[in-house]
Design a protein around this motif. Structure first.
Motif, PDB file in Angstrom:
ATOM      1  N   GLY B  35      -9.122 -15.783  -9.669  1.00 37.66           N
ATOM      2  CA  GLY B  35      -9.909 -14.930 -10.553  1.00 37.66           C
ATOM      3  C   GLY B  35     -11.295 -14.635 -10.046  1.00 37.66           C
ATOM      4  N   THR B  36     -11.647 -15.142  -8.913  1.00 38.58           N
ATOM      5  CA  THR B  36     -12.984 -14.876  -8.373  1.00 38.58           C
ATOM      6  C   THR B  36     -12.999 -13.501  -7.693  1.00 38.58           C
ATOM      7  OG1 THR B  36     -12.352 -16.027  -6.367  1.00 38.58           O
ATOM      8  CG2 THR B  36     -13.566 -17.287  -8.011  1.00 38.58           C
ATOM      9  N   ALA B  37     -14.137 -12.899  -7.762  1.00 39.29           N
ATOM     10  CA  ALA B  37     -14.268 -11.574  -7.158  1.00 39.29           C
ATOM     11  C   ALA B  37     -14.329 -11.712  -5.647  1.00 39.29           C
ATOM     12  CB  ALA B  37     -15.514 -10.884  -7.677  1.00 39.29           C
ATOM     13  N   LEU B  38     -13.459 -10.974  -4.983  1.00 37.63           N
ATOM     14  CA  LEU B  38     -13.405 -11.047  -3.525  1.00 37.63           C
ATOM     15  C   LEU B  38     -14.025  -9.819  -2.867  1.00 37.63           C
ATOM     16  CD1 LEU B  38      -9.695 -12.272  -3.297  1.00 37.63           C
ATOM     17  CD2 LEU B  38     -11.746 -13.688  -3.077  1.00 37.63           C
ATOM     18  N   GLY B  39     -14.070  -8.752  -3.615  1.00 40.27           N
ATOM     19  CA  GLY B  39     -14.591  -7.518  -3.023  1.00 40.27           C
ATOM     20  C   GLY B  39     -14.506  -6.370  -4.019  1.00 40.27           C
ATOM     21  N   THR B  40     -14.574  -5.171  -3.501  1.00 43.21           N
ATOM     22  CA  THR B  40     -14.630  -3.977  -4.349  1.00 43.21           C
ATOM     23  C   THR B  40     -13.703  -2.909  -3.787  1.00 43.21           C
ATOM     24  OG1 THR B  40     -16.966  -4.458  -4.750  1.00 43.21           O
ATOM     25  CG2 THR B  40     -16.190  -2.296  -5.407  1.00 43.21           C
ATOM     26  N   VAL B  41     -13.056  -2.192  -4.694  1.00 44.50           N
ATOM     27  CA  VAL B  41     -12.211  -1.066  -4.274  1.00 44.50           C
ATOM     28  C   VAL B  41     -13.120   0.113  -3.942  1.00 44.50           C
ATOM     29  CG1 VAL B  41     -10.385   0.532  -4.958  1.00 44.50           C
ATOM     30  CG2 VAL B  41     -10.351  -1.836  -5.783  1.00 44.50           C
ATOM     31  N   SER B  42     -12.941   0.644  -2.726  1.00 48.90           N
ATOM     32  CA  SER B  42     -13.807   1.766  -2.333  1.00 48.90           C
ATOM     33  C   SER B  42     -13.052   3.090  -2.294  1.00 48.90           C
ATOM     34  CB  SER B  42     -14.444   1.495  -0.973  1.00 48.90           C
ATOM     35  OG  SER B  42     -13.439   1.288  -0.002  1.00 48.90           O
ATOM     36  N   GLU B  43     -11.751   3.060  -2.104  1.00 47.84           N
ATOM     37  CA  GLU B  43     -11.009   4.317  -2.013  1.00 47.84           C
ATOM     38  C   GLU B  43      -9.545   4.060  -2.354  1.00 47.84           C
ATOM     39  OE1 GLU B  43     -10.291   7.613  -2.385  1.00 47.84           O
ATOM     40  OE2 GLU B  43     -12.238   7.689  -1.384  1.00 47.84           O
ATOM     41  N   LEU B  44      -8.868   5.147  -2.720  1.00 52.79           N
ATOM     42  CA  LEU B  44      -7.451   5.062  -3.045  1.00 52.79           C
ATOM     43  C   LEU B  44      -6.666   5.798  -1.970  1.00 52.79           C
ATOM     44  CD1 LEU B  44      -7.713   6.002  -6.833  1.00 52.79           C
ATOM     45  CD2 LEU B  44      -7.852   3.731  -5.793  1.00 52.79           C
ATOM     46  N   LEU B  45      -5.617   5.169  -1.482  1.00 51.67           N
ATOM     47  CA  LEU B  45      -4.731   5.836  -0.535  1.00 51.67           C
ATOM     48  C   LEU B  45      -3.494   6.259  -1.307  1.00 51.67           C
ATOM     49  CD1 LEU B  45      -6.673   4.571   1.482  1.00 51.67           C
ATOM     50  CD2 LEU B  45      -4.719   4.083   2.959  1.00 51.67           C
ATOM     51  N   VAL B  46      -3.195   7.526  -1.250  1.00 49.63           N
ATOM     52  CA  VAL B  46      -2.137   8.056  -2.114  1.00 49.63           C
ATOM     53  C   VAL B  46      -1.002   8.612  -1.268  1.00 49.63           C
ATOM     54  CG1 VAL B  46      -3.863   8.634  -3.849  1.00 49.63           C
ATOM     55  CG2 VAL B  46      -3.086  10.395  -2.264  1.00 49.63           C
ATOM     56  N   ASP B  47       0.171   8.584  -1.862  1.00 48.85           N
ATOM     57  CA  ASP B  47       1.335   9.274  -1.325  1.00 48.85           C
ATOM     58  C   ASP B  47       1.289  10.677  -1.915  1.00 48.85           C
ATOM     59  OD1 ASP B  47       3.759  10.368  -0.795  1.00 48.85           O
ATOM     60  OD2 ASP B  47       4.921   8.551  -1.213  1.00 48.85           O
ATOM     61  N   ALA B  48       0.889  11.632  -1.097  1.00 47.54           N
ATOM     62  CA  ALA B  48       0.666  12.977  -1.626  1.00 47.54           C
ATOM     63  C   ALA B  48       1.968  13.612  -2.087  1.00 47.54           C
ATOM     64  CB  ALA B  48      -0.003  13.847  -0.577  1.00 47.54           C
ATOM     65  N   ASP B  49       3.094  13.224  -1.466  1.00 45.77           N
ATOM     66  CA  ASP B  49       4.365  13.830  -1.874  1.00 45.77           C
ATOM     67  C   ASP B  49       4.826  13.273  -3.213  1.00 45.77           C
ATOM     68  OD1 ASP B  49       4.363  15.283   0.460  1.00 45.77           O
ATOM     69  OD2 ASP B  49       5.373  13.680   1.583  1.00 45.77           O
ATOM     70  N   ALA B  50       4.697  11.963  -3.372  1.00 42.90           N
ATOM     71  CA  ALA B  50       5.134  11.333  -4.631  1.00 42.90           C
ATOM     72  C   ALA B  50       4.052  11.384  -5.697  1.00 42.90           C
ATOM     73  CB  ALA B  50       5.537   9.878  -4.370  1.00 42.90           C
ATOM     74  N   GLU B  51       2.861  11.782  -5.291  1.00 44.79           N
ATOM     75  CA  GLU B  51       1.720  11.837  -6.200  1.00 44.79           C
ATOM     76  C   GLU B  51       1.496  10.489  -6.882  1.00 44.79           C
ATOM     77  OE1 GLU B  51       1.937  15.215  -8.787  1.00 44.79           O
ATOM     78  OE2 GLU B  51       1.842  16.650  -7.136  1.00 44.79           O
TER      79      GLU B  51
END
Lengths: 199, 131
Positions: B35-51
């Motif tokens: 439960g400890t914070a390890l870091g931060t989400v900076s960006e999302l990688l998406v499957d553009a075809d499956a959206e």
């Protein structure tokens, strides 16, 4: 476990639509602020003429032409100068409302002046001076002459000058004579202007 | 062999956004098994075809130094109130062993190292497109 779908962004409002809405809002705002105030609209018919009237331009009036403030409440007595003037006013107003004259701004203004200047006389006010009505009648005849009867220029100018010399009283014999002479001249000019214009 | 996934950063797809009713987890904390914070989400990688969002591009801040990693979304739980992404399989050992992400390619080697760090069974290779 987790799932985050993505979607195509919704189309934003067309900038042209925003421009049109802004223009519409501006138009409505301008109309709201620039519309004529109630005070600027024509006043209701005047029921009383001003107490003192300047000789050259007897009075101003915003009364619409059909208010006929000077139309006598009862039939004027043609034996008195006041009654004769009111009869003349009635004839003048009828003539000024003729189709070829009523749209002339000067005629309309002088017509209104006349009805305002004679309103007190028409109401039977014995203290009202005759002079504003006499002067206004001469000015109206002059305006109608300038509108449609160039040949009567001299007579009309003379009548205006004659009106300017009247005292407005009708007690002394000389005053009555002057008034009578004026009314006769005015009647003659009215008769001439009652004919269709030459052109 | 898994079919190739057309992975793109969400910021590179200006016509797309996170779907209505789902959280945009960029900026959320990444929390591991403890439960400890390890870091931060900076960006999302998406499957553009499956959206669909497939990976979270995150920055670990603990350890010897900051490390950029990819985290599979299907292993995460989201807590909107705490603005946190929980990944139970992310232990201290996993963080230490986690491969750094160079932000160039999701290579089969990186995918394999990622699965190994998270204790996932190898399930073939994931072929990625240049990001």
């Amino acid at each position: 476990m987790a799932e985050i779908p993505i979607q195509r962004k919704k189309k934003p409002l067309s900038p042209w639509l925003l421009v049109a809405l802004a223009a519409l809002a501006l138009t409505l705002g301008a109309y709201w602020y620039l519309r004529p105030a109630p005070a600027d609209e024509p006043a209701p018919p005047a029921t009383e003429a001003p107490a003192a009237l300047p000789p050259a331009a007897p009075t101003d009036s915003l009364a619409p032409p059909d208010t006929a403030a000077a139309v006598p409440n009862a039939a004027p007595d043609a034996r008195t100068t006041q009654g004769q003037l009111l009869l003349l006013v009635s004839e003048l107003v009828t003539l000024a409302d003729r189709a070829d004259l009523r749209d002339d701004p000067a005629v309309r203004e002088q017509r209104d002046n006349l009805t305002s200047a004679t309103a007190r006389l028409a109401d039977g006010d014995a203290q009202a001076s005759l002079r504003p009505g006499l002067v206004a009648a001469a000015n109206l005849l002059r305006a109608m002459q300038q509108r449609a009867y160039p040949a009567l220029d001299e007579a009309a100018a003379r009548l205006v000058q004659q009106a300017g010399q009247l005292s407005g009283r009708d007690e002394a014999g000389a005053e009555q004579q002057q008034n009578h002479a004026f009314l006769q001249a005015a009647g003659a000019l009215l008769q001439a202007e009652n004919l269709p214009p030459a052109s | 062999m898994e079919p190739a996934i057309n992975l793109r950063r969400l910021r590179d797809l200006p016509d797309f956004e996170v779907a209505d009713g789902y959280p945009d987890v960029r900026g959320w904390a990444v929390r591991g098994a403890l439960g400890t914070a390890l870091g931060t989400v900076s960006e999302l990688l998406v499957d553009a075809d499956a959206e669909q969002v497939r990976y979270l591009d995150a920055q670990f801040v603990g350890g010897p130094g900051p490390k950029r990693v990819l985290l599979p979304l299907h292993l995460a739980s989201l807590d909107a109130e705490a603005r946190s992404v929980f990944i139970p399989s992310l232990t201290a050992a996993a963080v230490a062993a986690y491969p750094a992400y160079a932000e160039e390619l999701l290579t089969p080697a990186y995918a394999a190292a990622m699965r190994q760090a998270l204790g996932e069974a190898p399930a073939g290779e994931v072929a990625g497109e240049p990001l």
